[in-house]
Every structure is written in structure tokens, then in C-alpha cells.
Design an enzyme around this catalytic site. Structure first.
Site, PDB file in Angstrom:
ATOM      1  N   ASN A 137      -4.732   6.570  -7.348  1.00  0.00           N
ATOM      2  CA  ASN A 137      -3.835   6.286  -6.238  1.00  0.00           C
ATOM      3  C   ASN A 137      -4.123   7.282  -5.104  1.00  0.00           C
ATOM      4  O   ASN A 137      -4.062   8.501  -5.304  1.00  0.00           O
ATOM      5  CB  ASN A 137      -2.404   6.459  -6.768  1.00  0.00           C
ATOM      6  CG  ASN A 137      -1.358   6.175  -5.734  1.00  0.00           C
ATOM      7  OD1 ASN A 137      -1.626   6.201  -4.535  1.00  0.00           O
ATOM      8  ND2 ASN A 137      -0.158   5.917  -6.202  1.00  0.00           N
ATOM      9  N   GLU A 157     -10.027   4.433  -4.899  1.00  0.00           N
ATOM     10  CA  GLU A 157      -9.585   3.073  -5.226  1.00  0.00           C
ATOM     11  C   GLU A 157      -8.720   3.129  -6.484  1.00  0.00           C
ATOM     12  O   GLU A 157      -9.065   3.788  -7.456  1.00  0.00           O
ATOM     13  CB  GLU A 157     -10.833   2.190  -5.437  1.00  0.00           C
ATOM     14  CG  GLU A 157     -10.596   0.834  -6.047  1.00  0.00           C
ATOM     15  CD  GLU A 157      -9.580  -0.034  -5.284  1.00  0.00           C
ATOM     16  OE1 GLU A 157      -9.696  -0.188  -4.068  1.00  0.00           O
ATOM     17  OE2 GLU A 157      -8.653  -0.543  -5.956  1.00  0.00           O
ATOM     18  N   ASP A 185      -5.806  -8.068   8.602  1.00  0.00           N
ATOM     19  CA  ASP A 185      -5.731  -9.457   9.087  1.00  0.00           C
ATOM     20  C   ASP A 185      -4.307  -9.995   8.946  1.00  0.00           C
ATOM     21  O   ASP A 185      -4.084 -11.197   9.014  1.00  0.00           O
ATOM     22  CB  ASP A 185      -6.738 -10.357   8.350  1.00  0.00           C
ATOM     23  CG  ASP A 185      -6.604 -10.293   6.856  1.00  0.00           C
ATOM     24  OD1 ASP A 185      -5.479 -10.184   6.347  1.00  0.00           O
ATOM     25  OD2 ASP A 185      -7.644 -10.347   6.170  1.00  0.00           O
ATOM     26  N   ASP A 214      -3.350  -3.558   1.076  1.00  0.00           N
ATOM     27  CA  ASP A 214      -2.513  -4.601   0.483  1.00  0.00           C
ATOM     28  C   ASP A 214      -1.254  -4.771   1.325  1.00  0.00           C
ATOM     29  O   ASP A 214      -0.604  -3.781   1.696  1.00  0.00           O
ATOM     30  CB  ASP A 214      -2.145  -4.222  -0.957  1.00  0.00           C
ATOM     31  CG  ASP A 214      -3.364  -4.282  -1.873  1.00  0.00           C
ATOM     32  OD1 ASP A 214      -4.349  -4.957  -1.511  1.00  0.00           O
ATOM     33  OD2 ASP A 214      -3.332  -3.661  -2.958  1.00  0.00           O
TER      34      ASP A 214
HETATM   35  C1  LIG Z   1      -7.085  -6.007   0.258  1.00  0.00           C
HETATM   36  S1  LIG Z   1      -8.077  -4.862  -0.551  1.00  0.00           S
HETATM   37  C2  LIG Z   1      -9.247  -4.367   0.718  1.00  0.00           C
HETATM   38  C3  LIG Z   1     -10.473  -3.711   0.129  1.00  0.00           C
HETATM   39  C4  LIG Z   1     -11.480  -3.179   1.158  1.00  0.00           C
HETATM   40  N1  LIG Z   1     -10.941  -2.060   1.894  1.00  0.00           N
HETATM   41  C5  LIG Z   1     -11.931  -4.268   2.094  1.00  0.00           C
HETATM   42  O1  LIG Z   1     -11.579  -4.198   3.282  1.00  0.00           O
HETATM   43  O2  LIG Z   1     -12.643  -5.165   1.631  1.00  0.00           O
HETATM   44  C6  LIG Z   1      -7.066  -3.382  -0.675  1.00  0.00           C
HETATM   45  C7  LIG Z   1      -7.628  -2.400  -1.668  1.00  0.00           C
HETATM   46  O3  LIG Z   1      -6.820  -1.219  -1.663  1.00  0.00           O
HETATM   47  C8  LIG Z   1      -6.618  -0.820  -3.021  1.00  0.00           C
HETATM   48  N2  LIG Z   1      -5.393  -0.003  -3.063  1.00  0.00           N
HETATM   49  C9  LIG Z   1      -4.128  -0.428  -2.887  1.00  0.00           C
HETATM   50  N3  LIG Z   1      -3.248   0.598  -2.979  1.00  0.00           N
HETATM   51  C10 LIG Z   1      -3.995   1.717  -3.216  1.00  0.00           C
HETATM   52  C11 LIG Z   1      -3.666   3.086  -3.421  1.00  0.00           C
HETATM   53  N4  LIG Z   1      -2.408   3.513  -3.379  1.00  0.00           N
HETATM   54  N5  LIG Z   1      -4.685   3.955  -3.632  1.00  0.00           N
HETATM   55  C12 LIG Z   1      -5.972   3.527  -3.670  1.00  0.00           C
HETATM   56  N6  LIG Z   1      -6.333   2.229  -3.500  1.00  0.00           N
HETATM   57  C13 LIG Z   1      -5.359   1.337  -3.271  1.00  0.00           C
HETATM   58  C14 LIG Z   1      -6.504  -2.147  -3.757  1.00  0.00           C
HETATM   59  O4  LIG Z   1      -6.669  -2.031  -5.150  1.00  0.00           O
HETATM   60  C15 LIG Z   1      -7.605  -2.953  -3.085  1.00  0.00           C
HETATM   61  O5  LIG Z   1      -8.869  -2.745  -3.688  1.00  0.00           O
END
Ligand SMILES: C[S@@+](CC[C@H](N)C(=O)[O-])C[C@H]1O[C@@H](n2cnc3c(N)ncnc32)[C@H](O)[C@@H]1O
Length: 213
Positions: free
Chosen positions: A87, A60, A149, A113
């Protein structure tokens, strides 16, 4: 909705160092699942507590969320779960250099995201290079679980994945081992929110194609 973290910004290039798998888990011989963008890890806590015959890794980019996950892990007696801050793309880059083994039997990308603006699409986690790197640590026939979604994002990800020729869609979801281990049955935090708002959830399971051994 939270402000997204730009994964391409210099500030977010730092990651935790990655210990060897046998230093992370009590039983490193178990199959390993990686959840990419695991937030504070609620999905993985449920999986790890219910499936003791698998190891789980979460990565994360938001430090506060991973600190929360790590603190919760310290309070619990769970030896098949580990969290990495950073990342995911940098994690894979480091990983394939340090440990070129195919250590993953499965991976999930749940509700990544969306980065709606076209000029921001390059910040989306699923990119061809990212899939190539991920596939290097995934074993033959291992599975990739995808959920979203956001229809436009889902179509985009499906097209990048299909064009990569590394993964194919699993048509028969009654695969034997999906009955005992199926991470898509567990609702993630974003999924619970999407259900509460009656949003459509799009999902696909992919299998790594054998020729990319
Ligand atoms: C919309 S949230 C969904 C979180 C979880 N997977 C869920 O379904 O409840 C997307 C997550 O991906 C993380 N994220 C985005 N880009 C990332 C990256 N390059 N590496 C690791 N985490 C990342 C964001 O910080 C966020 O916590």
C-alpha cells in the site's frame, strides 16, 4: 474491470521492506521518480529504458501484478528501475521514518482507482495526509503528475491537492526539463484502454511549493 483492492483492509497493510536508495540503483545520484499504483510496471519499463539519466520506483498493492513486474525486471538488464509491493500510503509512512531524505524529484499517480460511492471516498489514494507524507520525500519544486479518465475523481483529487497548499498547478508545460523527461508523454495501460474507448483523459502537472522545504 478488475475488482479494486481495499487499501484500508487489514490484509493490505503489509509492504516490502524498503532498502536504502543506494542499495537499489546502480547510480543513486540520479534523480528519482515514483509511480504510485504502477500495476505491472509497463509504463515504468518504457521510462526506465528510454531515460537512463533517471531512476524509477513503482509501488503497487496487488501482489500478482508486482510479481509479474519483478519477474520481467529479472529478465532484463535494467539498473534504474525497482518495484515495491504494498500500500503506497504505508510505504510513505515507513519511508519518512527510515529515510527522512527528500529523495524524489518527481512522482506520478496515473488513473487511480475511482471508488465511486461516497462512503468509499476514504479509500481513494489522494488524501490530505497522504499528500503531506508524499511531500516530505519530494524535493523542492519537484513535480507530481496526475491523470484520470473519471471526471468526478479528477475534480476531487484536484480539490484535495489545491486545498493542501503543498502543490501548485504548472501552467507553463514547456519547462526545460520536461522536454527531456516527461512521464506524461508515455501512455499507461489504463490510458491505452481509455483512448481505445474514446474516454476523455484529464491531466494536471503540479509543482511542490517552495515554502514546504
Ligand atoms: C486503475 S489502475 C491504473 C494502473 C496504472 N497506473 C495505469 O495507469 O495503467 C490503479 C492501480 O493502482 C493500484 N492501487 C490502488 N490503491 C493502491 C495503494 N493504496 N497503493 C498502491 N497501489 C494501489 C491498483 O491495484 C491498480 O493497479
Amino acid at each position: 474491470m478488475r475488482q479494486h483492492v481495499n487499501p484500508l483492509s487489514k490484509y493490505f497493510q503489509e509492504i516490502d521492506s524498503i532498502p536504502k536508495i543506494d542499495q537499489i540503483f546502480k547510480n543513486s545520484a540520479l534523480p528519482t521518480h515514483l509511480d504510485i499504483g504502477c500495476a505491472s510496471g509497463e509504463f515504468l519499463f518504457q521510462l526506465a529504458e528510454n531515460n537512463k539519466n533517471w531512476n524509477y520506483l513503482g509501488v503497487e498493492i496487488r501482489e500478482k501484478l508486482i510479481i509479474k513486474a519483478k519477474n520481467k525486471l529479472k529478465e532484463k538488464n535494467i539498473d534504474n528501475l525497482y518495484f515495491i509491493f504494498g500500500n503506497a500510503d504505508n510505504l510513505l509512512k515507513n519511508w519518512i521514518v527510515q529515510y527522512p531524505d527528500k529523495i524524489l524529484e518527481s512522482a506520478s499517480i496515473n488513473f487511480p482507482d475511482p471508488w465511486f460511492k461516497k462512503k468509499h471516498h476514504k479509500r481513494r489514494i489522494i488524501q490530505t495526509d497522504f499528500l503531506n507524507r508524499l511531500s516530505l520525500i519530494m524535493s523542492n519544486k519537484s513535480l507530481l503528475f496526475l491523470k484520470s479518465d473519471v471526471e468526478e475523481l479528477y475534480q476531487y483529487m484536484n480539490s484535495v491537492i489545491s486545498n493542501s497548499l503543498i502543490f501548485e498547478k504548472v501552467k507553463n508545460k514547456n519547462l526545460n526539463y520536461l522536454e527531456t523527461f516527461n512521464p506524461s508523454k508515455i501512455k499507461t495501460e489504463r490510458e491505452k484502454y481509455a483512448i481505445s474507448k474514446q474516454l476523455t483523459i484529464y491531466e494536471t502537472i503540479y509543482k511542490k511549493i517552495i515554502m514546504f522545504n
